[in-house]
Design a protein around this motif. Structure first.
Motif, mmCIF file in Angstrom:
data_model
loop_
_atom_site.group_PDB
_atom_site.id
_atom_site.type_symbol
_atom_site.label_atom_id
_atom_site.label_comp_id
_atom_site.label_asym_id
_atom_site.label_seq_id
_atom_site.Cartn_x
_atom_site.Cartn_y
_atom_site.Cartn_z
ATOM 1 N N GLY A 23 -9.960 1.353 8.091
ATOM 2 C CA GLY A 23 -9.838 2.547 8.922
ATOM 3 C C GLY A 23 -9.921 3.790 8.054
ATOM 4 N N LEU A 24 -9.643 4.939 8.634
ATOM 5 C CA LEU A 24 -9.628 6.191 7.877
ATOM 6 C C LEU A 24 -8.202 6.683 7.720
ATOM 7 C CD1 LEU A 24 -12.569 8.339 9.312
ATOM 8 C CD2 LEU A 24 -12.521 7.008 7.200
ATOM 9 N N ARG A 25 -7.877 7.154 6.531
ATOM 10 C CA ARG A 25 -6.609 7.820 6.231
ATOM 11 C C ARG A 25 -6.968 9.055 5.424
ATOM 12 N NH1 ARG A 25 -5.653 4.556 9.365
ATOM 13 N NH2 ARG A 25 -3.950 3.086 9.514
ATOM 14 N N TRP A 26 -6.533 10.212 5.880
ATOM 15 C CA TRP A 26 -6.860 11.481 5.229
ATOM 16 C C TRP A 26 -8.375 11.651 5.088
ATOM 17 C CZ3 TRP A 26 -2.985 8.345 3.085
ATOM 18 C CH2 TRP A 26 -1.689 8.762 3.382
ATOM 19 N N GLY A 27 -9.115 11.120 6.054
ATOM 20 C CA GLY A 27 -10.563 11.239 6.050
ATOM 21 C C GLY A 27 -11.274 10.303 5.090
ATOM 22 N N GLN A 28 -10.521 9.424 4.436
ATOM 23 C CA GLN A 28 -11.108 8.501 3.462
ATOM 24 C C GLN A 28 -11.044 7.066 3.982
ATOM 25 O OE1 GLN A 28 -8.409 9.431 0.218
ATOM 26 N NE2 GLN A 28 -10.049 10.517 -0.860
ATOM 27 N N PRO A 29 -12.034 6.235 3.629
ATOM 28 C CA PRO A 29 -11.943 4.817 3.967
ATOM 29 C C PRO A 29 -10.659 4.234 3.373
ATOM 30 C CG PRO A 29 -14.142 5.357 3.220
ATOM 31 C CD PRO A 29 -13.284 6.561 2.948
ATOM 32 N N ALA A 30 -9.933 3.497 4.214
ATOM 33 C CA ALA A 30 -8.648 2.937 3.792
ATOM 34 C C ALA A 30 -8.570 1.477 4.215
ATOM 35 C CB ALA A 30 -7.505 3.733 4.409
ATOM 36 N N TYR A 31 -7.860 0.699 3.423
ATOM 37 C CA TYR A 31 -7.760 -0.743 3.633
ATOM 38 C C TYR A 31 -6.287 -1.102 3.642
ATOM 39 C CZ TYR A 31 -12.542 0.017 3.011
ATOM 40 O OH TYR A 31 -13.807 0.527 3.207
ATOM 41 N N LEU A 32 -5.855 -1.644 4.784
ATOM 42 C CA LEU A 32 -4.448 -1.904 5.033
ATOM 43 C C LEU A 32 -4.230 -3.386 5.302
ATOM 44 C CD1 LEU A 32 -5.494 0.797 6.713
ATOM 45 C CD2 LEU A 32 -3.068 1.024 7.062
ATOM 46 N N THR A 33 -3.040 -3.849 4.961
ATOM 47 C CA THR A 33 -2.634 -5.229 5.238
ATOM 48 C C THR A 33 -1.576 -5.196 6.332
ATOM 49 O OG1 THR A 33 -0.838 -5.179 3.630
ATOM 50 C CG2 THR A 33 -3.004 -5.863 2.820
ATOM 51 N N PRO A 34 -1.201 -6.371 6.860
ATOM 52 C CA PRO A 34 -0.088 -6.385 7.812
ATOM 53 C C PRO A 34 1.167 -5.772 7.178
ATOM 54 C CG PRO A 34 -1.221 -8.494 7.817
ATOM 55 C CD PRO A 34 -1.789 -7.693 6.669
ATOM 56 N N ALA A 35 2.037 -5.268 8.017
ATOM 57 C CA ALA A 35 3.253 -4.580 7.553
ATOM 58 C C ALA A 35 4.004 -5.382 6.497
ATOM 59 C CB ALA A 35 4.164 -4.305 8.744
ATOM 60 N N ARG A 36 4.442 -4.689 5.494
ATOM 61 C CA ARG A 36 5.287 -5.200 4.417
ATOM 62 C C ARG A 36 4.633 -6.258 3.540
ATOM 63 N NH1 ARG A 36 7.829 -1.379 3.195
ATOM 64 N NH2 ARG A 36 9.043 -2.667 1.850
ATOM 65 N N VAL A 37 3.313 -6.331 3.546
ATOM 66 C CA VAL A 37 2.612 -7.244 2.649
ATOM 67 C C VAL A 37 2.036 -6.466 1.479
ATOM 68 C CG1 VAL A 37 0.695 -8.871 2.405
ATOM 69 C CG2 VAL A 37 2.109 -8.916 4.464
ATOM 70 N N GLY A 38 1.184 -5.506 1.761
ATOM 71 C CA GLY A 38 0.536 -4.749 0.700
ATOM 72 C C GLY A 38 0.657 -3.262 0.911
ATOM 73 N N SER A 39 0.076 -2.533 -0.015
ATOM 74 C CA SER A 39 0.046 -1.082 0.035
ATOM 75 C C SER A 39 -1.395 -0.652 0.330
ATOM 76 C CB SER A 39 0.492 -0.518 -1.315
ATOM 77 O OG SER A 39 0.521 0.887 -1.287
ATOM 78 N N THR A 40 -1.553 0.427 1.065
ATOM 79 C CA THR A 40 -2.879 0.911 1.442
ATOM 80 C C THR A 40 -3.699 1.291 0.215
ATOM 81 O OG1 THR A 40 -2.027 1.726 3.531
ATOM 82 C CG2 THR A 40 -4.096 2.683 2.771
ATOM 83 N N ILE A 41 -4.963 0.911 0.240
ATOM 84 C CA ILE A 41 -5.946 1.304 -0.778
ATOM 85 C C ILE A 41 -6.921 2.253 -0.086
ATOM 86 C CG2 ILE A 41 -7.766 0.536 -2.329
ATOM 87 C CD1 ILE A 41 -6.545 -2.287 -2.142
ATOM 88 N N ARG A 42 -7.245 3.364 -0.746
ATOM 89 C CA ARG A 42 -8.235 4.297 -0.199
ATOM 90 C C ARG A 42 -9.381 4.445 -1.191
ATOM 91 N NH1 ARG A 42 -6.455 9.207 -0.374
ATOM 92 N NH2 ARG A 42 -4.596 8.720 -1.556
ATOM 93 N N LEU A 43 -10.527 4.823 -0.666
ATOM 94 C CA LEU A 43 -11.708 5.088 -1.482
ATOM 95 C C LEU A 43 -12.134 6.525 -1.257
ATOM 96 C CD1 LEU A 43 -13.774 1.863 -0.700
ATOM 97 C CD2 LEU A 43 -12.234 2.264 -2.639
ATOM 98 N N GLY A 44 -12.541 7.211 -2.318
ATOM 99 C CA GLY A 44 -12.961 8.590 -2.143
ATOM 100 C C GLY A 44 -13.667 9.161 -3.350
ATOM 101 N N VAL A 45 -13.976 10.439 -3.216
ATOM 102 C CA VAL A 45 -14.679 11.186 -4.260
ATOM 103 C C VAL A 45 -13.735 12.284 -4.753
ATOM 104 C CG1 VAL A 45 -16.694 12.604 -4.780
ATOM 105 C CG2 VAL A 45 -16.897 10.690 -3.178
ATOM 106 N N PRO A 46 -13.283 12.196 -6.009
ATOM 107 C CA PRO A 46 -12.398 13.225 -6.549
ATOM 108 C C PRO A 46 -13.126 14.564 -6.729
ATOM 109 C CG PRO A 46 -12.531 11.318 -8.026
ATOM 110 C CD PRO A 46 -13.529 11.121 -6.944
ATOM 111 N N LYS A 47 -12.363 15.621 -6.796
ATOM 112 C CA LYS A 47 -12.925 16.971 -6.954
ATOM 113 C C LYS A 47 -13.737 17.111 -8.241
ATOM 114 C CE LYS A 47 -9.259 19.067 -4.305
ATOM 115 N NZ LYS A 47 -7.999 19.753 -4.335
#
Length: 132
Positions: free
Chosen positions: A47-71
């Motif tokens: 899904g998107l988080r803060w406008g960036q592609p994000a990858y989430l697991t079921p609750a309390r399993v993992g932490s969200t990973i996002r992909l983006g382009v730094p400034k």
């Protein structure tokens, strides 16, 4: 390429110029492949988080990973700055990558992505809460 779960993610990635897009797509594939190989994760949601592609697991399993382009250029994989995911990775692989604080690993080109080393980072993020 793995089909997109969310058209908004596809649009966000399509809006990113090459060569950054190629690197982000390669990281996306690695995240989805590793997520599918971890029985304790069960599924990775895109899904998107803060406008960036994000990858989430079921609750309390993992932490969200996002992909983006730094400034400052390039492309990056981001983890929660309130976690130890990036700092643990930097400690395990000192001097191997460009680390941005405790929040990102930054790449200049897709060829810098190492499926083993960066796979370990992704695995750590996707199972982060299971270790705590």
């Amino acid at each position: 390429m793995t089909p997109f779960q969310d058209d908004a993610v596809r649009a966000a990635l399509d809006a990113i110029p090459e060569p950054e897009r190629a690197g982000l797509l390669r990281l996306r594939e690695l995240i989805l492949k590793i997520g599918a190989s971890l029985p304790e994760v069960a599924s990775v949601t895109e899904g998107l988080r803060w406008g960036q592609p994000a990858y989430l697991t079921p609750a309390r399993v993992g932490s969200t990973i996002r992909l983006g382009v730094p400034k400052n250029g390039g492309f990056a994989i981001y983890a929660s700055c309130q976690s130890t995911i990036i700092s643990d990775f930097a400690e395990a692989y000192p001097g191997w990558d460009t680390i941005e604080g405790n929040r990102a690993v930054v790449f200049n080109e897709a060829s810098e992505i190492d499926p083993v080393r960066h796979g370990a980072l992704i695995r750590s993020a996707l199972t982060y809460h299971l270790k705590k």
